[in-house]
Design a protein around this motif. Structure first.
Motif, short mmCIF file in Angstrom:
data_model
loop_
_atom_site.label_atom_id
_atom_site.label_comp_id
_atom_site.label_asym_id
_atom_site.label_seq_id
_atom_site.Cartn_x
_atom_site.Cartn_y
_atom_site.Cartn_z
N HIS A 497 0.81 -1.21 0.00
CA HIS A 497 0.00 0.00 0.00
C HIS A 497 0.85 1.27 0.00
O HIS A 497 0.52 2.25 -0.67
N SER A 498 1.95 1.27 0.76
CA SER A 498 2.77 2.48 0.84
C SER A 498 3.34 2.86 -0.50
O SER A 498 3.43 4.05 -0.84
N HIS A 501 0.58 4.45 -2.53
CA HIS A 501 0.34 5.81 -2.04
C HIS A 501 1.36 6.78 -2.62
O HIS A 501 1.00 7.87 -3.09
N GLU A 505 0.55 9.92 -5.27
CA GLU A 505 0.83 11.30 -4.91
C GLU A 505 1.71 11.99 -5.95
O GLU A 505 1.55 13.17 -6.24
N LYS A 539 -10.62 9.81 -0.21
CA LYS A 539 -9.85 8.60 -0.42
C LYS A 539 -10.70 7.38 -0.11
O LYS A 539 -11.68 7.45 0.62
N SER A 544 -7.24 3.66 1.37
CA SER A 544 -6.81 5.05 1.58
C SER A 544 -6.20 5.66 0.34
O SER A 544 -5.47 6.65 0.41
N LEU A 545 -6.48 5.07 -0.81
CA LEU A 545 -6.04 5.63 -2.09
C LEU A 545 -7.17 6.46 -2.69
O LEU A 545 -8.34 6.29 -2.34
#
Length: 608
Positions: A497-498, A501, A505, A539, A544-545
Motif C-alpha cells: 500500500h505504501s 500511495h 501522490e 480517499k 486510503s487511495l
C-alpha cells in the motif's frame, strides 16, 4: 436475460441488488450521472476526481453503450493474431517435435537396414530397431534437458535478437517437455528390450524354468540391465516429486530428489559401454559406437557446470542483510546489500540460507528498483523453508501485534541488531517476462495476491523515472501503465500500500492507473462501515487511495475492449503473475482482442 445491473469491474453472480449490495448501489460514488446532479458539490468533486483516476475500468452507467467482442476474422487475420502470442512459441515447439520425429524416422530406417546388424534383427526382430531408435531420440533429449535451466545463459540470450525468435520465457516449459520425452522414450526403450530379453531367453534355453532365470538374469545381472533399472528408479523419484502439487507443497523434496539426475546421467553413460548386443563384424565395440552419451551431453553439460561454478563464486561475494521487516498477512520483507550486483526491474533471484540448508536455493522476485542501493524480496511464509527462514531472522507471525505500524514491523536493521543474523547467499539476478515492459508504449500489469511482487520493482522503477531520480539514459516508449491488483481480503499485501500511495501522490500526469479488486465476500456490517466512511471522503475507505476499490472480479471483456478504444493502433504489453486459471483467462483475452492492423496485446507470464 441481460444483466442490467452489471457494470465494469463488478461481476456479481446475479443481477438482483438486495441487502448490502443494494446499499452499495445507492452509494454516491457508485451512482449514475443523473443522480450526481442532486448530490452536494463536494461529493460531485470527489466523484469526478476518482473517476478521472479510473478512466479504464470505472463504473459505467446503465445507459452506456455495450461493447461487443471483435468481429469474426478470416483465416488470414486468425493467422496474424495467432502469430502475436502463439506463433513464435508454437513454431519453436513444433520444430522441437519435428526434430524428434526426424531423428526417430531416420534412426529406425538406419537400424532396420544396417547391414552389420542382421544377426540382432534375426534374433530379436522389429523390437531391436525400435529399442535402438528410442535410445537415439533419448540422446537428442540430452542436448535440451540442461540448457533451459542454465538461467544465466538464458538471461544473456533473452537480451539479444534471439528473444524475438526463441521463447526464452518458456524455458521451464521446454525443460518439462524434454523431461516427459525422456520418460516416454525410456518406456519405449525398456519395453522393447523386455521383448528382446524374452526372445533371447526362449532362443537360449529349453526349459521354462531356465528361460525365466535367463530373463531375470538379463534384466538384473548384466551391466545394461542393472544400470537401466537404476536409471528408472532415479527417473521415477524425480518425476514423482516434480509434479506440480508436490513440488509446490514440498519444494525441498523436489529440490533434493531432482539432483538424482547426476546418478541418472552416470548410469546412462555406463549403460551403453557394455556392448551387450554386438554387431555382425568388427570393430565390435569401439569408442565411436558405444557409450556415446557424453557427446550429446557435452555442450549443455559444460554450460551447466559453468553455471554451478558461477553460482559458487557469486554466493561468496560479500552479502549482508540490511533490514528485516515483518508485514501483516505472513509476509516478510528482506532487504539485502550485496557487492558486485546490478539489477533490472522485473528480475528474480535465487536465495539460500546455509543455516537452514546449504544446498537449497529458492526463487524470489525482486521488489526493489534498480535505483535503490539494496535488493529486496517479499516472502510469504507458507512452507518449510520460508517458515524456517522467518524464524531464523526473528519474525514471529504467530504473535499478533495490534500496535504494529501499517508499513510493517522492523525486526532487525543495521546498527540495531539484537542478535547476529544468519548468512544468506544470493544467485542472480535472472531475467523474466516482466523485464520486457519497457518495450511497449502501454502496459497492463496484473497481479493476484502475493503475485504482485514483480510489479513492485517495475512500479518503483517507473516512479523513479517520473521523478527524474534515475540514472537511465536510454529513452523509453512507455507512456501509460494500467496496474490491476486482484486480492481476496483487505490485508492480503498491506506492505504494497505504501508504494501505491507514493505513486499516486507523485503521478500528477495520471500515467499510472491503479485498479484494485476485492474478491472476498463482505459481511453486512463491513459493507455498512465502508459506506459510512466512504461518503464524502477523498480517499477510498479500504486502501486510503484516491483510486476506489472494486468489489468482485474484473470484467476482462470490458477492460480489454476499453483498452482497444483508448489505445488504437498500439502494442500493449500484458504481464501477469499469479494462478494459472487467471493466466489462461488473460491469455485468451489478449488473443481475442488483438487486431493485426490495430491494437495488439502481447501476453507474458512470470514462469520460474
Amino acid at each position: 436475460m441481460a444483466n442490467t445491473y452489471r457494470s465494469s469491474g463488478l461481476d456479481f453472480s446475479d443481477g438482483k441488488l438486495v441487502g448490502p449490495i443494494a446499499t452499495i448501489a445507492q452509494h454516491p460514488d457508485l451512482a449514475d450521472n443523473k443522480t450526481l446532479t442532486s448530490q452536494p458539490s463536494h461529493l460531485q468533486r470527489n466523484k469526478t476526481e476518482r473517476r478521472r483516476l479510473q478512466g479504464l475500468q470505472r463504473t459505467l452507467t446503465n445507459t452506456s453503450a455495450t461493447r461487443v467482442a471483435p468481429e469474426e476474422r478470416g483465416w488470414r487475420q486468425k493467422l496474424d493474431v495467432w502469430m502475436i502470442n502463439e506463433g513464435g512459441k508454437q513454431l519453436f515447439f513444433g520444430t522441437w517435435i519435428f526434430l524428434h520425429l526426424l531423428v526417430a524416422v531416420f534412426g529406425f530406417m538406419h537400424y532396420q537396414l544396417k547391414d552389420n546388424a542382421e544377426g540382432a534383427r534375426g534374433v530379436f526382430g522389429i523390437t531391436f530397431p525400435i529399442a535402438r531408435t528410442a535410445a537415439l531420440v533419448l540422446h537428442v533429449d540430452v542436448i535440451f534437458i540442461l540448457l533451459p535451466v542454465c538461467r544465466n545463459f538464458v538471461s544473456m540470450l533473452r537480451r539479444t535478437a534471439l528473444n524475438d525468435v526463441i521463447p526464452f520465457d518458456k524455458n521451464i516449459t521446454l525443460h518439462k517437455a524434454t523431461g516427459w520425452s525422456i520418460v516416454v522414450g525410456s518406456a519405449v526403450h525398456t519395453l522393447a528390450h523386455m521383448v528382446n530379453f524374452t526372445k533371447f531367453a526362449i532362443a537360449s534355453f529349453e526349459t521354462t524354468g531356465d528361460r525365466i532365470k535367463g530373463f531375470f538374469a538379463a534384466n538384473f545381472l548384466t551391466g545394461p540391465g542393472a544400470t537401466g533399472w537404476i536409471m528408472w528408479v532415479a527417473l521415477g523419484i524425480m518425476v514423482w516429486f516434480a509434479m506440480e502439487k508436490r513440488r509446490r507443497s514440498h519444494f525441498e523434496r523436489f529440490w533434493y530428489s531432482h539432483h538424482l539426475f547426476i546418478v541418472f546421467f552416470i548410469n546412462w553413460q555406463l549403460h551403453g559401454m557394455f556392448c551387450m548386443i554386438k554387431p555382425d563384424r568388427p570393430p565390435y565395440c569401439s569408442f565411436n559406437t558405444i557409450g556415446v552419451f557424453w557427446r550429446y551431453w557435452l555442450v549443455g553439460g559444460i554450460i551447466w557446470i559453468g553455471e554451478r561454478i558461477l553460482r559458487e563464486i557469486r554466493s561468496r561475494h560479500r552479502t549482508h542483510i540490511h533490514k528485516v521487516i515483518q508485514h501483516p498477512s505472513n509476509v516478510m520483507e528482506l532487504q539485502i546489500k550485496k557487492e558486485k550486483t546490478t539489477t533490472r526491474a522485473g528480475e528474480y533471484i535465487f536465495l539460500s540460507c546455509p543455516e537452514i540448508s546449504y544446498f537449497q536455493w529458492h526463487p524470489f522476485t525482486l521488489t526493489s528498483a534498480p535505483e535503490e542501493d539494496f535488493i529486496s524480496v517479499h516472502i510469504r511464509v507458507c512452507g518449510d523453508f520460508t517458515g524456517a527462514l522467518a524464524k531464523a531472522l526473528g519474525c514471529d507471525f504467530e504473535k499478533k501485534d495490534k500496535n504494529a505500524p501499517a508499513g510493517g514491523k522492523v525486526i532487525e536493521a543495521t546498527g540495531n541488531l539484537q542478535k547476529p543474523l544468519p548468512r544468506v547467499m544470493v544467485d542472480g539476478p535472472f531475467g523474466s517476462a516482466s523485464e520486457d515492459f519497457l518495450k511497449y508504449e502501454t502496459v497492463m500489469l496484473v497481479g493476484a495476491g502475493i503475485g504482485v511482487t514483480p510489479f513492485a520493482s517495475i512500479l518503483k522503477h517507473i516512479w523513479y523515472r517520473m521523478n527524474n531520480l534515475t540514472n537511465a539514459t536510454k529513452p523509453t516508449r512507455l507512456s501509460k501503465v494500467y496496474f490491476t491488483w486482484v486480492i481476496k481480503d483487505f490485508g492480503a499485501a498491506e506492505w504494497f500500500h505504501s508504494l501505491l500511495h507514493a505513486i499516486e501522490e507523485e503521478d500528477t500526469q495520471n500515467r499510472i492507473e491503479i485498479n484494485i479488486y476485492l474478491t472476498a465476500k463482505l459481511k453486512e456490517d463491513e459493507v455498512n462501515n465502508i459506506i459510512v466512511q466512504d461518503v464524502g471522503a477523498e480517499k477510498d475507505a479500504i486502501t486510503s487511495l484516491r483510486a476506489p476499490t472494486h468489489f468482485g472480479r474484473p470484467n476482462w471483456n470490458r477492460v480489454f475492449s476499453t483498452l482497444v478504444d483508448k489505445h488504437p493502433d498500439t502494442d500493449i504489453g500484458v504481464f501477469f503473475c499469479g494462478p494459472s486459471v487467471l493466466s489462461k483467462e488473460l491469455h485468451r483475452m489478449s488473443n481475442k482482442y488483438s487486431q493485426p492492423k490495430g491494437t495488439r496485446f502481447f501476453y507474458g507470464k512470470e514462469n520460474f
